[in-house]
Design a protein around this motif. Structure first.
Motif, short mmCIF file in Angstrom:
data_model
loop_
_atom_site.label_atom_id
_atom_site.label_comp_id
_atom_site.label_asym_id
_atom_site.label_seq_id
_atom_site.Cartn_x
_atom_site.Cartn_y
_atom_site.Cartn_z
N THR A 137 -7.65 -5.65 -18.74
CA THR A 137 -6.55 -6.35 -19.42
C THR A 137 -6.05 -7.54 -18.63
OG1 THR A 137 -5.91 -4.19 -20.27
CG2 THR A 137 -4.34 -5.96 -20.53
N GLU A 138 -5.66 -8.60 -19.37
CA GLU A 138 -5.12 -9.82 -18.77
C GLU A 138 -3.79 -10.16 -19.42
OE1 GLU A 138 -9.62 -11.64 -18.08
OE2 GLU A 138 -8.15 -12.81 -19.21
N PRO A 139 -2.80 -10.61 -18.63
CA PRO A 139 -1.48 -10.88 -19.20
C PRO A 139 -1.43 -12.05 -20.16
CG PRO A 139 -1.57 -11.56 -16.90
CD PRO A 139 -2.83 -10.82 -17.18
N GLU A 140 -2.38 -12.97 -20.03
CA GLU A 140 -2.33 -14.19 -20.85
C GLU A 140 -2.87 -14.00 -22.26
OE1 GLU A 140 -2.23 -15.17 -16.59
OE2 GLU A 140 -3.70 -14.06 -17.80
N VAL A 141 -3.60 -12.91 -22.50
CA VAL A 141 -4.22 -12.71 -23.81
C VAL A 141 -3.98 -11.28 -24.29
CG1 VAL A 141 -6.01 -14.45 -23.44
CG2 VAL A 141 -6.44 -12.08 -22.75
N ALA A 142 -4.19 -11.05 -25.59
CA ALA A 142 -3.94 -9.74 -26.17
C ALA A 142 -4.98 -8.73 -25.68
CB ALA A 142 -4.00 -9.83 -27.70
N GLY A 143 -4.49 -7.65 -25.08
CA GLY A 143 -5.40 -6.64 -24.59
C GLY A 143 -6.15 -5.92 -25.70
N PRO A 383 -4.54 0.35 -28.89
CA PRO A 383 -3.29 0.65 -29.58
C PRO A 383 -3.54 1.32 -30.93
CG PRO A 383 -3.77 -1.69 -29.72
CD PRO A 383 -4.78 -1.10 -28.78
N ASP A 384 -2.51 2.00 -31.43
CA ASP A 384 -2.62 2.69 -32.71
C ASP A 384 -3.17 1.79 -33.81
OD1 ASP A 384 -1.44 4.76 -31.38
OD2 ASP A 384 0.41 4.78 -32.54
N GLU A 385 -2.68 0.55 -33.83
CA GLU A 385 -3.06 -0.35 -34.91
C GLU A 385 -4.58 -0.60 -34.95
OE1 GLU A 385 1.15 -0.84 -33.82
OE2 GLU A 385 -0.71 -0.85 -32.67
N VAL A 386 -5.19 -0.73 -33.77
CA VAL A 386 -6.63 -0.97 -33.70
C VAL A 386 -7.40 0.26 -34.18
CG1 VAL A 386 -8.58 -1.35 -32.14
CG2 VAL A 386 -6.52 -2.76 -31.94
N HIS A 387 -6.95 1.44 -33.77
CA HIS A 387 -7.67 2.65 -34.19
C HIS A 387 -7.53 2.90 -35.68
CE1 HIS A 387 -9.12 3.97 -30.33
NE2 HIS A 387 -7.95 3.68 -29.80
#
Length: 406
Positions: A137-143, A383-387
Motif C-alpha cells: 500500500t502507498e499513501p498517495e494512491v488508493a490501496g 475492503p468490503d466494497e471490492v469483495h
C-alpha cells in the motif's frame, strides 16, 4: 437394520481435535492473561511474548501449519483452518504459536528460489524472524486499486552486476520496524498490461536508501504492525527478484487467498470469546428487577450472535474446502466470507459491549480492543466494497453458476 454413517467434517481429524483442546488450554490459560502486557510493548512486553513462544514450543504447539521439512508440524490446510479458530481467541495468539506467517510460507514456498527460502523462509518458520514485511500500500494512491502503485524499480547493469534501483513510498507495511527485510511491490514494466507491470523484490531493511519513517498510530495505539517506509535509490541485486518479473499480482493473490481464510477463522475465535463474555455477563448482572439473561432484548442479542457465529463458521469452512480442492469457486466464496464475516465480527462484539454497558468500553475487559480490530477487518486484505464487487461481477456474467448451485 441399516446403520447410517455419520458424516465427518473435512480436516477435523483426531489429531486436530486433540490439538484444539491443548491449544484452547494454552490460549485461554497463558496467552489471554498476558494480552495487555504484550500490547504495552517495551522490555516487559517483549519478554512476555518470548516466554509465550518458548512455552508454545515446549507444549508442541509451535508452527503447526508449516511444512515439516521447514521445521513445522505439517498440518494440512483444512486441519490448520480448524485450529486457527482457537488461536484467534486472542489477537496475540497467532504470534505466540508461530502461525501468523502461515500464508507467507505458502507464498515463499511457491515463488521463492532455493537460496531465498534458505535465507528468509527457514528463519521465519523457526521464529528467528517474526515477519518479513509486506510493502504494497502507498499513501498517495488508493490501496483498493493496486494497479495505481507508483513505486518503481529499474534494472541497471548486466549479469552478476545487475541491480534493481528502487524508488517509492509505502505505508501500512506490515511490521516494517521488526522485519529484517520487506518484500516490495514495484512497477518494473510500465509498458506491459496493467496486471503485468509489477514485480516483487526482496529489500533488506539495512540497505542504503531504505528508511523506516514511523510506526503508524491507529485508533489510539502503536503496535509496530503498520509502518511507513521510503525507498530512495535503493539498490539490491537482480537476484532479489521474487518470482518472475511481472508476476507480482499473482504472488499477492497466492498469499491473500489463504490469508483471508485464516483471518476469518481467527474472527470466529474472537466472536466466540465475545459471545462467552456476553453470556457470562447476562447470567450474573442484575438490573431493573431481574438478571439481564431474563430480558427479551438481551436474549435477542444472544440468539442473533449465535446465528452469526454459526453462519460465518459454515461459510468459512465451505470456502476453505474450495481452496483446499483448488476449485474455481474459491475466489467468490472467499470474498463472501470476507465482507459478510467482517460484519458478523463487528456485530457480535458490539452486542457484547452493549450488554457490559460502560464497562465494555474500558480496558478492564478485552472487548474494546477486539472492537477496534474488528473495524480494521472491513479494510485490510481488500475492503468490503471490492469483495462485494468481485462477487457481483462474477455472478452476473453470462452463464455464471453460483457455487452453491453446482
Amino acid at each position: 437394520m441399516t446403520t447410517m454413517s455419520v458424516p465427518t467434517t473435512p480436516g477435523l481429524t483426531e489429531r486436530v481435535l486433540d490439538l484444539r483442546g491443548r491449544m484452547l488450554e494454552f490460549i485461554d490459560g497463558e496467552v489471554c492473561p498476558l494480552e495487555r502486557t504484550v500490547d504495552a510493548g517495551g522490555p516487559e512486553g517483549r519478554a512476555a511474548m518470548d516466554g509465550l513462544r518458548a512455552e508454545a514450543k515446549r507444549r508442541g504447539l509451535w508452527a503447526l501449519g508449516h511444512p515439516e521439512d521447514l521445521g513445522g508440524q505439517g498440518l494440512s490446510f483444512l486441519e490448520f483452518v480448524h485450529l486457527n479458530e482457537i488461536i484467534g481467541r486472542s489477537e496475540i495468539g497467532m504470534w505466540a504459536v508461530g502461525s501468523m506467517t502461515q500464508h507467507d510460507t505458502i507464498m515463499w514456498r511457491r515463488y521463492g528460489t532455493e537460496a531465498q527460502q534458505r535465507r528468509w523462509l527457514d528463519p521465519l518458520v523457526s521464529g528467528e524472524y517474526e515477519w518479513i514485511g509486506i510493502g504494497l500500500t502507498e499513501p498517495e494512491v488508493a490501496g483498493s486499486d493496486p494497479t495505481q502503485m507508483q513505486t518503481s524499480a529499474v534494472l541497471e547493469g548486466e549479469g552478476e552486476d545487475a541491480q534493481w534501483v528502487i524508488n517509492g513510498h509505502k505505508w501500512f507495511t506490515s511490521w516494517a520496524s521488526a522485519s529484517p527485510a520487506v518484500l516490495v511491490w514495484a512497477k518494473t514494466d510500465p509498458e506491459a498490461p496493467p496486471h503485468r507491470q509489477f514485480s516483487a523484490i526482496i529489500v533488506p531493511v539495512d540497505t542504503p536508501g531504505f528508511t523506516h519513517v514511523r510506526d503508524i498510530r491507529t485508533m489510539g495505539s502503536v503496535t509496530g504492525r503498520h509502518g511507513e517506509i521510503r525507498l530512495e535509490n535503493v539498490r539490491v541485486p537482480a537476484s532479489n527478484l521474487f518470482g518472475e518479473r511481472g508476476q507480482a499480482f499473482a504472488i499477492a493473490q497466492t498469499r491473500l487467498g489463504p490469508g483471508r481464510i485464516f483471518h476469518c477463522m481467527r474472527w470466529l475465535g474472537q466472536m466466540q470469546r465475545a459471545f462467552e463474555l456476553m453470556c457470562d455477563r447476562a447470567r450474573t448482572r442484575y438490573a431493573h428487577g431481574s438478571l439481564l439473561a431474563e430480558k427479551g432484548e438481551i436474549r435477542r442479542y444472544i440468539a442473533e450472535s449465535a446465528a452469526d457465529i454459526q453462519a460465518h463458521r459454515l461459510m468459512t469452512l465451505d470456502a476453505a474446502r474450495a481452496v483446499d480442492a483448488g476449485s474455481e469457486d474459491a475466489r467468490v466464496l472467499i470474498s463472501l466470507i470476507k465482507f459478510r464475516g467482517a460484519e458478523y465480527l463487528h456485530n457480535v462484539i458490539d452486542r457484547a459491549i452493549q450488554v457490559y454497558g460502560a464497562a465494555g468500553v474500558t480496558e478492564d475487559f478485552p472487548l474494546e480492543s477486539m472492537y477496534r480490530h474488528a473495524r480494521y477487518a472491513r479494510i485490510y486484505d481488500g475492503p468490503d466494497e471490492v469483495h462485494r464487487m468481485v462477487v457481483a461481477r462474477t455472478l452476473t456474467k453470462d452463464g455464471a453458476v453460483a457455487p452453491w448451485q453446482r
